[in-house]
Design a protein around this motif. Structure first.
Motif, PDB file in Angstrom:
ATOM      1  N   ALA A   1       0.836  -1.207   0.000  1.00 46.60           N
ATOM      2  CA  ALA A   1       0.000   0.000   0.000  1.00 46.60           C
ATOM      3  C   ALA A   1       0.870   1.256   0.000  1.00 46.60           C
ATOM      4  CB  ALA A   1      -0.929  -0.004   1.210  1.00 46.60           C
ATOM      5  N   LEU A   2       1.917   1.267   0.799  1.00 43.89           N
ATOM      6  CA  LEU A   2       2.824   2.418   0.830  1.00 43.89           C
ATOM      7  C   LEU A   2       3.544   2.606  -0.499  1.00 43.89           C
ATOM      8  CD1 LEU A   2       4.356   1.939   4.371  1.00 43.89           C
ATOM      9  CD2 LEU A   2       2.965   3.877   3.613  1.00 43.89           C
ATOM     10  N   ARG A   3       3.944   1.526  -1.102  1.00 48.76           N
ATOM     11  CA  ARG A   3       4.684   1.585  -2.356  1.00 48.76           C
ATOM     12  C   ARG A   3       3.826   2.134  -3.495  1.00 48.76           C
ATOM     13  NH1 ARG A   3       6.379  -3.633  -2.840  1.00 48.76           N
ATOM     14  NH2 ARG A   3       8.153  -3.110  -1.558  1.00 48.76           N
ATOM     15  N   TYR A   4       2.551   1.768  -3.548  1.00 46.98           N
ATOM     16  CA  TYR A   4       1.710   2.110  -4.694  1.00 46.98           C
ATOM     17  C   TYR A   4       0.708   3.240  -4.442  1.00 46.98           C
ATOM     18  CZ  TYR A   4       3.801  -2.040  -6.629  1.00 46.98           C
ATOM     19  OH  TYR A   4       4.713  -2.953  -7.095  1.00 46.98           O
ATOM     20  N   THR A   5       0.742   3.841  -3.263  1.00 44.67           N
ATOM     21  CA  THR A   5      -0.151   4.962  -2.969  1.00 44.67           C
ATOM     22  C   THR A   5       0.598   6.268  -3.205  1.00 44.67           C
ATOM     23  OG1 THR A   5      -1.300   3.661  -1.301  1.00 44.67           O
ATOM     24  CG2 THR A   5      -1.580   6.041  -1.177  1.00 44.67           C
ATOM     25  N   PRO A   6       0.000   7.192  -3.956  1.00 46.65           N
ATOM     26  CA  PRO A   6       0.659   8.476  -4.188  1.00 46.65           C
ATOM     27  C   PRO A   6       0.845   9.252  -2.880  1.00 46.65           C
ATOM     28  CG  PRO A   6      -1.394   8.294  -5.460  1.00 46.65           C
ATOM     29  CD  PRO A   6      -1.291   7.084  -4.601  1.00 46.65           C
TER      30      PRO A   6
END
Length: 64
Positions: free
Chosen positions: A32-37
């Motif tokens: 989630a952290l990697r793919y959330t702007p």
């Protein structure tokens, strides 16, 4: 970025191997952290419709 954890999730008890459950949560949050702007939100949710079933599904959702 904002992380939202509902109050009723803070005391949630999960049955299973603690090491594996911890790793699953870490993997989900990491993704989630990697793919959330940067301006996005990450919310941890529990499926309230599953209360009568033995399992209580949980989800981590990210949004811009």
């Amino acid at each position: 970025m904002n992380l939202r954890i509902p109050e009723d999730m803070r005391a949630l008890q999960v049955q299973g191997d603690p090491t594996r459950v911890r790793q699953i949560v870490i993997n989900l949050l990491s993704n989630a952290l990697r793919y959330t702007p940067e301006a996005g939100d990450i919310t941890i949710l529990r499926d309230r419709t599953a209360r009568r079933r033995p399992a209580r599904p949980c989800a981590i959702r990210s949004a811009a």
